[in-house]
Design an enzyme around this catalytic site. Structure first.
Site, PDB file in Angstrom:
ATOM      1  N   ARG A 275       1.511  30.419 -48.922  1.00  0.00           N
ATOM      2  CA  ARG A 275       1.805  28.843 -48.790  1.00  0.00           C
ATOM      3  C   ARG A 275       0.957  28.195 -49.934  1.00  0.00           C
ATOM      4  O   ARG A 275      -0.243  28.516 -50.381  1.00  0.00           O
ATOM      5  CB  ARG A 275       1.432  28.520 -47.396  1.00  0.00           C
ATOM      6  CG  ARG A 275       2.168  28.509 -46.278  1.00  0.00           C
ATOM      7  CD  ARG A 275       1.842  28.108 -44.999  1.00  0.00           C
ATOM      8  NE  ARG A 275       0.592  28.591 -44.530  1.00  0.00           N
ATOM      9  CZ  ARG A 275      -0.715  27.614 -44.947  1.00  0.00           C
ATOM     10  NH1 ARG A 275      -0.560  26.310 -45.392  1.00  0.00           N
ATOM     11  NH2 ARG A 275      -1.809  27.853 -44.453  1.00  0.00           N
ATOM     12  N   ASP A 500     -38.258  36.128  -6.066  1.00  0.00           N
ATOM     13  CA  ASP A 500     -38.416  35.584  -7.486  1.00  0.00           C
ATOM     14  C   ASP A 500     -39.626  34.525  -7.205  1.00  0.00           C
ATOM     15  O   ASP A 500     -39.651  34.020  -6.164  1.00  0.00           O
ATOM     16  CB  ASP A 500     -37.146  34.978  -8.120  1.00  0.00           C
ATOM     17  CG  ASP A 500     -37.799  34.079  -9.302  1.00  0.00           C
ATOM     18  OD1 ASP A 500     -38.309  34.663 -10.363  1.00  0.00           O
ATOM     19  OD2 ASP A 500     -37.220  32.973  -9.641  1.00  0.00           O
TER      20      ASP A 500
HETATM   21  P1  ADQ Z   1      -0.684  31.438 -43.098  1.00  0.00           P
HETATM   22  O1  ADQ Z   1      -1.766  30.725 -43.643  1.00  0.00           O
HETATM   23  O2  ADQ Z   1       0.214  30.980 -43.244  1.00  0.00           O
HETATM   24  O3  ADQ Z   1      -1.195  32.009 -41.580  1.00  0.00           O
HETATM   25  P2  ADQ Z   1      -0.310  34.388 -43.923  1.00  0.00           P
HETATM   26  O4  ADQ Z   1      -1.056  35.153 -43.232  1.00  0.00           O
HETATM   27  O5  ADQ Z   1      -0.371  34.611 -45.514  1.00  0.00           O
HETATM   28  O6  ADQ Z   1      -0.791  32.850 -44.212  1.00  0.00           O
HETATM   29  O7  ADQ Z   1       1.221  34.198 -43.762  1.00  0.00           O
HETATM   30  C1  ADQ Z   1       2.225  33.678 -44.562  1.00  0.00           C
HETATM   31  C2  ADQ Z   1       3.404  34.024 -44.095  1.00  0.00           C
HETATM   32  O8  ADQ Z   1       4.507  32.999 -44.732  1.00  0.00           O
HETATM   33  C3  ADQ Z   1       3.982  35.199 -44.441  1.00  0.00           C
HETATM   34  O9  ADQ Z   1       4.703  35.873 -43.573  1.00  0.00           O
HETATM   35  C4  ADQ Z   1       4.802  35.129 -45.909  1.00  0.00           C
HETATM   36  O10 ADQ Z   1       5.826  35.965 -45.873  1.00  0.00           O
HETATM   37  C5  ADQ Z   1       5.322  33.709 -45.519  1.00  0.00           C
HETATM   38  N1  ADQ Z   1       5.721  33.021 -46.855  1.00  0.00           N
HETATM   39  C6  ADQ Z   1       4.704  32.454 -47.685  1.00  0.00           C
HETATM   40  N2  ADQ Z   1       5.263  32.035 -48.587  1.00  0.00           N
HETATM   41  C7  ADQ Z   1       6.666  32.208 -48.495  1.00  0.00           C
HETATM   42  C8  ADQ Z   1       7.651  31.765 -49.201  1.00  0.00           C
HETATM   43  N3  ADQ Z   1       7.640  31.081 -50.379  1.00  0.00           N
HETATM   44  N4  ADQ Z   1       8.884  31.939 -48.714  1.00  0.00           N
HETATM   45  C9  ADQ Z   1       8.856  32.566 -47.641  1.00  0.00           C
HETATM   46  N5  ADQ Z   1       7.765  32.916 -46.811  1.00  0.00           N
HETATM   47  C10 ADQ Z   1       6.762  32.745 -47.366  1.00  0.00           C
HETATM   48  C11 ADQ Z   1      -2.238  31.913 -40.643  1.00  0.00           C
HETATM   49  C12 ADQ Z   1      -3.332  32.249 -41.242  1.00  0.00           C
HETATM   50  C13 ADQ Z   1      -3.505  33.602 -41.588  1.00  0.00           C
HETATM   51  C14 ADQ Z   1      -2.914  34.892 -40.721  1.00  0.00           C
HETATM   52  C15 ADQ Z   1      -1.507  34.319 -40.222  1.00  0.00           C
HETATM   53  C16 ADQ Z   1      -1.261  35.044 -38.991  1.00  0.00           C
HETATM   54  O11 ADQ Z   1      -3.828  31.270 -42.267  1.00  0.00           O
HETATM   55  O12 ADQ Z   1      -4.822  34.036 -42.212  1.00  0.00           O
HETATM   56  O13 ADQ Z   1      -2.699  36.050 -41.488  1.00  0.00           O
HETATM   57  O14 ADQ Z   1      -1.742  33.059 -39.798  1.00  0.00           O
HETATM   58  O15 ADQ Z   1      -1.993  35.315 -38.242  1.00  0.00           O
END
Ligand code: ADQ
Length: 833
Positions: A275, A500
């Protein structure tokens, strides 16, 4: 526990978006939805969340779509007014909690107006949940947006099984202390039965914050608060690997993979998927990649970095700035190194459909996962899932929660761009056999620990925790049914009575040396011991204090320093619980730590006992004293780890003592000292007395003194009530018929000692004055069984079971007690129980 699962998270797996002439549904971005959607698909149940932009006000088309989601998919929308949604999501949640929890205090922006929105949004979530609850439901709340919800739900439905999982890191306590509204947040979370974190480190940080902010003393895996036990656990989240690999096996996935292979023939493909968030380390990665190309010109044309970034939270300025920063860095790298045939960085700024994403993972020779801080990071796991039998390398930030369990990855510090570039280069050069071996180990572990195993374990533990709460002994106990205790005591041949001292037999005094036994108390206690009976004062006080205070009461056992030293009844000798004490020299090492707090806290002082050091702050300004006590307790907890010492919070004291010196050990000693007791009574007010209660069998009369929760079965208001109880006990002729007494005639009340307005508190205050007991106090006993507490009743000569006449301290001038106490070398304790 088989009730329905109710998942509650800020976002539903679908987000409503405005579209021409109406609304459309889009998959929500982010890891939470990715992880939980398969769990809920499998277990059934409902998902409650905010649909994002959706209509805050009535809107026929939007409303119909939301109703359809609930009917057909079990996704129930929480409606938030547009303004509320904006202030909640873009305010406290994402501008205070998100940056601070990821250890970016400089990015934290606290707008006081955002807090009421956060509270209100949590209340709206509560309403949405309560409206849909069915008997037996288990509610599982997710993430930092909803940290107040567990408590709100607990208040609305006290018996509900409530779990909470924090997806992001919990910050170190030094940072957490910065957070405005930190106390409310912790109290909100502690409404749950179980709180799950991604790593053990986060659990540890949470425990320390609970200690420092709330002054509670969390154990390794639980926090006891308000009469409930809240379990805390590290449960690293995972993914559903087969959901991804199944995608790859289908035509869309296969075609996408084929296209990628053709496109990148002859090149090594490096992949990053994030993200677009400043915690993900995208600029740092781009700079490290630039450095790699600069330092290794031979890689030109042979490697390509595909950076996929889905925009998020674009209404927050910092995210817009990040987008611009990334664009500038891309321009710089591609501008510097591109050739007509080769572009070093391929940038895809959009959400990529799952088949395309899975194909990218499968095609990539290296996944570059380098967040600056991350709760877990699912991308690392998704890459591994798609590398079954493959030889890809995972380069992983040591600051991602995933690093704790993915030891075969190449770990990097993303802030160190130079070394990161070198590590990527080494990863590319790693022999294939080694790459396969590492990936094989990662893959096998992932299959064993998928998201279903994660959810099953969490829900199983939630079931245990909720059942434990329902049947738990910890709670606010009801008032002691005195008449029944007296009835049970009367025929007992071998009673065991454990008392106590401070806060139980005598009220707290401002100066510990002033908390002396009032006239009549000592003989009263002595008279309890009879026949094979054992009566013990079990206190934190040092031996010389107890010896003087209970001078002449030879029938009473004395346990000093929480049981480190015991003087059996009839003996003048003190016996240490252990032959050898803690390591020599420990006091010299611990004392400076306590003295630092003396310097900072006017009115506080350090007391030295034989086996303990105690920091007293009863005379300090109360709030400041409590705050510093939390600090000290925290520092000691760290300093004493791995030693046989531990820190203990008592009433206005922090004490360091050996772990083995415990009231539990005293119970064992007394139980073994004679025939098995046929009556057991334990009375105490302090945290150390909880050990005492826990060590006794369930049928024992365990009594907590004062308001608040305890695992004792009953409570009494204060020392004056305790004394009246003791008078009632000794007033009965042994084996004789029950007789009505002042205290005994009180019928059992269903109220607790907390719920009644405490007349005792007034009495306690009065009791600290030299004229105690007040003249108006009516003696509870009859003249024939005089207690000796009142001037109006002549002291009887007391004959105890061991037939030693007890001297009458009440005939001694009080001044003697005071002056002797004052002449002691060091101040004696009060309030350490
Ligand atoms: P996130 O901060 O969202 O989650 P992350 O665990 O990396 O971080 O998950 C991202 C998800 O979004 C993944 O499933 C990935 O495939 C998907 N994603 C990212 N970019 C994408 C894109 N361009 N297109 C499609 N899909 C995309 C929060 C916490 C993390 C923790 C998760 C779960 O910040 O640390 O791992 O929750 O608990």
């Amino acid at each position: 526990m088989n009730g329905r699962l109710v998942v509650v998270s800020n976002r539903l797996p679908l987000t409503l978006k405005r579209a021409a002439g109406g609304w459309k549904a889009e998959p929500s971005a982010g890891g939470l939805a990715t992880a939980l959607a398969p769990v809920l698909r499998r277990s059934g149940g409902i998902w409650i969340g905010w649909p994002g932009e959706g209509p805050g006000q009535p809107d026929p088309a939007g409303d119909e779509l939301l109703r359809q989601w609930e009917r057909e998919r079990g996704f129930a929308a929480v409606r938030l007014r547009e303004e509320l949604g904006r202030r909640f999501y873009h305010g406290y949640a994402n501008q205070a909690l998100w940056p601070l929890f990821h250890q970016f205090p400089g990015r934290m922006a606290y707008d006081p107006g955002g807090w009421p929105a956060y509270v209100e949004a949590n209340q709206r979530f509560r309403d949405a949940v309560v409206e849909r609850l069915l008997p037996g439901d288990r509610v599982w709340v997710h993430d930092y947006h909803l940290m107040l919800l567990p408590r709100l739900l607990r208040e609305a439905a006290p018996g509900l099984a409530i779990g909470f999982f924090l997806h992001i890191p919990f910050p170190p306590s030094d940072l957490f202390l910065i957070l405005p509204r930190r106390e409310e947040l912790l109290r909100g979370l502690l409404g749950a039965d179980l709180i799950g974190f991604q790593t053990q480190g986060h659990v540890q940080d949470f425990r320390q914050s609970v200690q420092r902010v709330l002054g509670l003393a969390p154990q390794m895996d639980r926090v006891v608060t308000e009469g409930r036990t809240v379990r805390v656990e590290a449960r690293p989240i995972s993914i559903a690997p087969r959901a991804l690999t199944d995608v790859l096996a289908r035509k869309a996935g296969r075609d996408a993979l084929e296209r990628l292979r053709q496109r990148f023939t002859g090149q090594r493909l490096l992949l990053a998927v994030d993200r677009l968030d400043y915690t993900k380390g995208i600029p740092e990665r781009l700079r490290a990649f630039h450095r790699l190309l600069q330092g290794s010109p031979e890689l030109a044309g042979k490697i390509t970095l595909v950076q996929v970034a889905v925009p998020s939270r674009e209404k927050i300025g910092r995210y817009r700035e990040l987008r611009a920063e990334v664009a500038a860095l891309l321009g710089e790298t591609n501008g510097s190194f591109s050739t007509p045939e080769w572009t070093p960085v391929v940038y895809m700024q959009r959400a990529v459909p799952r088949p395309e994403l899975a194909a990218l993972y499968a095609a990539a020779d290296l996944a570059w996962v380098s967040p600056l801080r991350d709760g877990m990071n699912l991308v690392a796991k998704e890459y591994v899932a798609c590398q079954a039998g493959g030889a890809g390398v995972l380069v992983l930030s040591e600051f991602a929660g995933a690093a704790a369990e993915m030891g075969e990855a190449v770990l990097v510090n993303p802030y160190d761009e130079e070394h990161t570039a070198a590590a990527v280069r080494q990863a590319l050069e790693m022999p294939e056999e080694q790459r396969r071996e590492r990936m094989g180990a990662l893959h096998a572990r992932l299959l064993r620990n998928d998201v279903f195993a994660w959810a099953d374990r969490f829900l199983e533990l939630l079931g245990t925790a909720a059942a434990g709460r329902a049947s738990g002994r910890v709670g606010v106990p009801p008032e002691l049914p005195r008449e029944q205790v007296v009835e049970a005591f009367r025929p007992a041949r071998a009673p065991l009575v454990l008392l106590d001292y401070d806060g139980t037999l005598v009220p707290f005094a401002r100066r510990p040396a002033d908390a002396l036994p009032p006239p009549g108390l000592v003989p009263l206690v002595a008279r309890l011991a009879r026949g094979a009976g054992r009566v013990a004062i079990v206190s934190g006080r040092p031996r010389d204090f107890l010896e003087r205070a209970f001078d002449g009461s030879d029938t009473v056992w004395l346990a000093a320093e929480h049981g480190a030293l015991v003087r059996p009844a009839g003996s003048r000798d003190w016996q240490p619980l252990r032959e050898s004490g803690p390591l020599p020299g420990w006091k010299e090492r611990v004392r400076p730590l306590l003295e630092r707090f003396v310097d900072r806290t006017p009115g506080s002082f350090v007391e030295e006992k034989e086996y303990a050091l105690v920091w007293h702050f009863r005379m300090a300004e109360p709030d400041f004293g409590e705050w510093l006590a939390n600090e000290l307790f925290h520092d000691l907890d760290l300093a004493l780890a791995q030693t046989e010492l531990h820190a203990l919070r008592g009433h206005k004291v922090v004490e360091v003592k050996p772990v083995w010196a415990s009231k539990r050990a005293v119970v064992q000693r007394l139980e073994a000292a004679g025939e098995p007791p046929d009556f057991r009574l334990a009375i105490g007010d302090d945290r150390t007395d909880e050990e005492l209660f826990a060590a006794l069998p369930a049928e024992a009369w365990t009594v907590h003194v004062g308001p608040g929760s305890s695992q004792a079965r009953y409570c009494l208001d204060g020392p004056e009530d305790v004394r009246r109880l003791l008078e009632s006990l000794v007033a009965r002729p042994w084996g004789g018929p029950p007789r009505r007494t002042g205290s005994g005639t009180r019928t059992r009340s269903s109220t607790s000692c907390t719920s009644r307005p405490s007349a005792t508190r007034t009495r306690m205050a009065a009791a600290t004055s030299p004229g105690w007991p007040p003249a108006s106090t009516t003696c509870a006993t009859s003249a024939s069984a005089a207690c000796g507490c009142c001037p109006c009743i002549p002291r009887p000569s007391v004959t105890t079971g061991t037939t030693s006449p007890t001297t009458a301290p009440s005939t001694r001038p009080t001044a003697r007690w005071r002056s002797s106490a004052a002449s002691w070398r060091r101040p004696t304790t009060a309030g350490c129980g």
